[in-house]
Design a protein around this motif. Structure first.
Motif, PDB file in Angstrom:
ATOM      1  N   PHE A  13      -7.479   3.653   5.754  1.00 13.22           N
ATOM      2  CA  PHE A  13      -6.365   2.770   5.396  1.00 13.22           C
ATOM      3  C   PHE A  13      -5.014   3.444   5.647  1.00 13.22           C
ATOM      4  CE2 PHE A  13      -9.879   1.071   2.809  1.00 13.22           C
ATOM      5  CZ  PHE A  13      -9.866  -0.247   3.253  1.00 13.22           C
ATOM      6  N   ARG A  57      -7.417  -3.621   7.941  1.00 14.08           N
ATOM      7  CA  ARG A  57      -6.168  -2.919   8.210  1.00 14.08           C
ATOM      8  C   ARG A  57      -5.085  -3.896   8.687  1.00 14.08           C
ATOM      9  NH1 ARG A  57      -5.483   2.272   9.042  1.00 14.08           N
ATOM     10  NH2 ARG A  57      -4.387   1.993  11.038  1.00 14.08           N
ATOM     11  N   CYS A 112      -1.084   1.522   5.671  1.00 15.01           N
ATOM     12  CA  CYS A 112      -1.234   0.092   5.373  1.00 15.01           C
ATOM     13  C   CYS A 112      -0.157  -0.293   4.361  1.00 15.01           C
ATOM     14  CB  CYS A 112      -2.626  -0.197   4.829  1.00 15.01           C
ATOM     15  SG  CYS A 112      -3.934  -0.065   6.062  1.00 15.01           S
TER      16      CYS A 112
END
Length: 548
Positions: A116, A61, A119
């Motif tokens: 995620f 991340r 991101c």
């Protein structure tokens, strides 16, 4: 020999540095940070193999532009290949949700919620061949994500042209936010349009939902701002109430004639019997009359309908679901029929132009933040039947000048009128036993507070914080003055005066008299006014009276 092997392609040694693919094998879960070292914010293309736990997801991340705390990182990783990796339990939580206080950990062969999330550097992702499940919000707010790929050997998931599907339950899981193209036709073998499947797809102009789709899950099309019309096939039997949230360009939702669960009338979505209105398209403008058959306004039905100017309620309306009319910012009047007995959370929140509010006599409960942010609302008359209030029900109502809570109410909830700075006069009934934290926080204009409870109510944290206690007079039952002066909260009021139990100095205990009079549009009635008025009585009840 080290347990973990770092393999870097020959191109790494070229002058472009780490601009080409870097391959890292994580043989011991939780060691990715060590293997990446000082190249964490340099690598743009990464192939990772081995076993990945929560510690490793934190690193991925950060490499993709976001830290665990949610702050931006300097990571530049745009392409991530995890086809040879596996997700395993263990390690630290990879994300903390500050709004819900939830922490998220890895699960075996699963991309858990928010893996995620947000991101910004991520453009392409290839998922592990061993992956079995992708949960909610895994790729939410990945604004540059163009493609999600799945190895052909994966038996649970598949990808077609960069769009992610579950083969197990025939679900479209995620259409990448930055996927190229303005139109998209959902494949014919799909039965479920998943949670956030098309969320934030700002480039899409149209989505074709084919016959065979049965379910449209929550926020499936949220923030698809350019889509003007959605056609619902006959096969659909379930549409989540939030499916079309923030579709600000939507003008029509059309349902096929053969559908047995849903129906549309002039582009507005209803259940088949037309007893519940489900979605009024957000781009519609002008006045709207809800059909007479409707008894329920569904959750989010008129949510963010900022162009509608007036709404006429049906005579038999009974229930208004949460956020039913949230942020209808041009509506100035709401007249609810006496059949309405429940108003859900945030139902009229941020109806910022609302000046006239007529609540029904049958109303018993209003939800959290129900009228919060109704900045233009000057007065509200609460019916005698209304004894249960949600948190923050009248918070940030900047124009609100008075409120009288009816007898029978025992709890004034947290943040009840917080931020309502013009609130000058407050009346609390003899039945009140508890006042929640910050109930009247920052009600800096308060001049009089009547509390008819014989015993001082128990209070949460700072219920009258930023109320000018030197200027506000607290009126309490005459026999209870000393008890209020000794109470840790109420003793802060400089002026505490005793009143007769009826609430008016002088009359007998059983005498109930008007203490405030309003016209039907919520204004204070002038002395020479004739017509039907609403009287707020000294015991906290209300009644309608014809004045000649």
């Amino acid at each position: 020999m080290k347990n973990s092997l770092l393999l870097i392609t020959l191109g790494l040694f070229a002058s472009v540095g780490f601009s080409q693919t870097t391959t890292i094998n994580v043989t011991s879960p939780g060691t990715l940070a060590t293997l990446v070292g000082d190249q964490k914010n340099v690598i743009t293309d990464l192939t990772v193999t081995g076993s990945l736990n929560g510690d490793d997801i934190i690193v991925l991340r950060e490499m993709a532009g976001i830290t665990k705390s949610g702050a931006p990182s300097q990571g530049k990783m745009s392409n991530l290949d995890m086809s040879g990796a596996s997700i395993v339990p263990g390690g630290a939580a990879y994300m903390y949700d500050y709004s819900t206080y939830a922490q998220f950990y890895t699960k075996q062969d699963t991309l858990n919620t928010n893996t995620f999330f947000n991101c910004p550097a991520l453009q392409t992702v290839t998922l592990p061949a061993s992956l079995k499940a992708v949960e909610k919000r895994v790729f939410s707010v990945c604004g540059n994500l163009k493609s999600i790929n799945v190895p052909a050997s994966n038996t649970s998931l598949k990808s077609i042209d960069g769009v992610l599907y579950s083969t197990v339950d025939r679900k479209l899981l995620r259409y990448p936010t930055a996927h190229l193209g303005e139109t998209f036709t959902i494949p014919g073998d799909v039965e479920i349009v998943g949670y956030e499947a098309f969320a934030d797809c700002l480039n899409l102009l149209s989505i074709v939902v084919p016959e065979g789709v049965t379910t449209i899950e929550g926020v499936a099309f949220t923030f698809c701002k350019k889509i003007a019309a959605m056609d619902i096939p006959a096969s659909v039997t379930s549409i989540a109430s939030s499916a079309f949230n923030y579709c600000t360009g939507l003008t029509d939702v059309n349902v096929a004639e053969g559908n047995t669960v849903y129906k549309s009338e002039n582009g507005v979505l209803f259940n088949k019997a037309m007893t519940e209105i489900l979605r009024f398209p957000m781009a519609r403008s002008g006045a709207y009359v809800i059909p007479s058959t409707v008894t329920t306004v569904g959750e989010y039905a008129f949510d963010m309908s900022s162009k509608v100017t007036s709404i006429t309620m049906p005579e038999n309306l009974e229930k208004i679901g949460k956020y039913g009319f949230y942020s209808c910012s041009k509506v100035t009047e709401i007249h609810l029929p006496n059949t309405v007995n429940f108003i859900g959370n945030g139902a009229f929140g941020f109806c910022s132009a609302l000046k006239v509010l007529e609540l029904p006599d049958a109303l018993t409960e209003i939800g959290d933040w129900c009228f919060s942010g109704c900045k233009a609302l000057p007065n509200v008359v609460l019916p005698a039947t209304l004894v249960k209030y949600g948190e923050g029900a009248f918070s940030d109502c900047y124009a609100l000048t008075s409120i009288a809570v009816p007898e029978g109410t025992t709890v004034i909830p947290a943040s009840f009128c917080s931020g309502s700075k013009a609130l000058a006069n407050v009346s609390l009934p003899s039945t009140v036993t508890n006042i929640g934290q910050y109930a009247f926080f920052s009600c800096s204009g308060m001049k009089t507070l009547y509390c008819y409870a014989v015993q001082p109510p128990q209070c949460g944290f700072f219920p009258f914080y930023y109320v000018d206690k030197a200027a506000c007079t607290l009126y309490v039952p005459k026999a209870s003055v000393d008890a209020y002066k000794a109470d840790n909260v109420f003793k802060e009021f400089n002026i505490i005066e005793g009143i007769e139990p009826s609430g008016i100095v002088g009359p007998q205990v059983d005498e109930v008299v008007p203490v405030a009079v309003y016209t039907l549009d919520g204004r204070v009635a002038p002395a020479n006014y004739s017509g039907v008025v609403i009287q707020v009585m000294s015991n906290g009840t209300t009644r309608k009276v014809l004045v000649k």
